[in-house]
Design an enzyme around this catalytic site. Structure first.
Site, PDB file in Angstrom:
ATOM      1  N   SER A 177       0.846  -1.196   0.000  1.00  0.00           N
ATOM      2  CA  SER A 177       0.000   0.000   0.000  1.00  0.00           C
ATOM      3  C   SER A 177       0.873   1.234   0.000  1.00  0.00           C
ATOM      4  O   SER A 177       2.013   1.207   0.472  1.00  0.00           O
ATOM      5  CB  SER A 177      -0.904   0.020   1.242  1.00  0.00           C
ATOM      6  OG  SER A 177      -1.532   1.283   1.407  1.00  0.00           O
ATOM      7  N   TYR A 190      -2.457  -0.688  10.358  1.00  0.00           N
ATOM      8  CA  TYR A 190      -2.560  -1.109   8.958  1.00  0.00           C
ATOM      9  C   TYR A 190      -1.305  -0.708   8.186  1.00  0.00           C
ATOM     10  O   TYR A 190      -0.724  -1.520   7.452  1.00  0.00           O
ATOM     11  CB  TYR A 190      -3.796  -0.475   8.328  1.00  0.00           C
ATOM     12  CG  TYR A 190      -3.934  -0.671   6.839  1.00  0.00           C
ATOM     13  CD1 TYR A 190      -4.492  -1.836   6.321  1.00  0.00           C
ATOM     14  CD2 TYR A 190      -3.526   0.318   5.942  1.00  0.00           C
ATOM     15  CE1 TYR A 190      -4.633  -2.015   4.948  1.00  0.00           C
ATOM     16  CE2 TYR A 190      -3.664   0.149   4.575  1.00  0.00           C
ATOM     17  CZ  TYR A 190      -4.217  -1.016   4.085  1.00  0.00           C
ATOM     18  OH  TYR A 190      -4.351  -1.184   2.727  1.00  0.00           O
TER      19      TYR A 190
END
Length: 285
Positions: A177, A190
């Protein structure tokens, strides 16, 4: 007002992760008509393959001739819909529901896949979850452990399970990500897992290079997937993706070709790398 964010989507929110694609407005774009059969006769295991980026990758791989094993949590309607799109391309699709954060389940996934298909050639570690919190103090031990189990432990579990079945020319692709490079103050746990995925990818690529198995990653930016309305408040969904240079969220169909490139023989000289598909954000990583 100069600092007002551009509205990119209708405001919406879902109360369950990883979210349901059939409830999204608009529905994510995941399909393009072109195909070249670059994965003819191969089999791919794709976690989170029922929706979002995973769905787009599943459908694209099917167009290119691959059989697809879709691993998902409990979004049965999305999974069945994706299976229809995959099988429409004349290939086989196996659905397996369960928790990738459970090592025993990951072993079972590979066991089922190896019984149905003659080979396993591609592993796409894509499943993830994220929980928005205003500060680190709000991240409970349960959330922290759960996020790491789903996002990074699962990659260890599945890779260990599938490795005896992979041969020279096989490919492992991990979904990282942009948060691994930029961070995110409301997605601390995350973002930490995504940073771990980048390093996992680099280290594993060095470990497997002599076996002829390539390991790479894709680091998406803001992509319109079910995880977005399942994670963010409706007011934040409304402006999702407006802060990147292209001022819009990406569609899953715009990310999937990166996975195809890394899975196919087009990338035989590429391992340990991360492809950034993020709407123009420069990360130098």
């Amino acid at each position: 007002m100069a600092n007002q964010k551009k509205k990119t989507l209708p405001p919406q929110h879902q109360n369950q992760q990883p979210g349901f694609e059939y409830l999204m407005d608009p529905r994510p774009v995941f399909d393009k008509p072109k195909k070249a059969k670059k994965l003819e006769g191969k089999t791919a295991i794709i976690t989170g393959g029922d929706s979002g980026i995973g769905r787009a990758v599943s459908v694209l791989f099917a167009k290119e001739g691959a059989n697809v094993v879709i691993v998902y949590l409990n979004e049965h309607q999305d999974a069945e819909e994706t299976k229809q799109y995959v099988e429409k391309e004349g290939v086989k699709c196996l659905l397996i529901a369960g928790d990738v954060g459970d090592e025993a389940f990951c072993n079972d996934v590979v066991g089922q896949a190896s019984q149905v298909f003659p080979s396993i050639d591609i592993l796409v570690n894509n499943a993830a979850e994220q929980h928005v919190q205003p500060s680190i103090e709000k991240i409970t031990s349960h959330q922290l452990i759960r996020t790491f189990q789903t996002n990074i432990f699962s990659m260890f579990y599945l890779t260990k399970a599938v490795l005896p079945h992979l041969k020279k020319g096989s490919s492992i692709i991990n979904t990282a990500s942009i948060t691994a490079y930029k961070g995110n103050k409301t997605l601390i746990d995350y973002s930490a897992t995504k940073g771990a995925i980048v390093t996992f990818t680099r280290s594993l690529s060095q470990s497997l290079v002599q076996q002829g198995i390539r390991v790479n990653a894709v680091a998406p930016g803001p992509i319109w997937t079910p995880l977005i309305p399942a994670s963010f408040a409706a007011k934040d969904v409304e402006v999702f993706g407006s802060d990147v240079p292209m001022e819009r969220p990406g569609q899953p169909v715009e990310v999937a070709p990166s996975y195809l490139y890394l899975a196919s023989d087009d990338s035989t000289y590429v391992t340990g790398q991360t492809i950034h598909v993020n709407g123009g954000t420069i990360v130098n990583g």
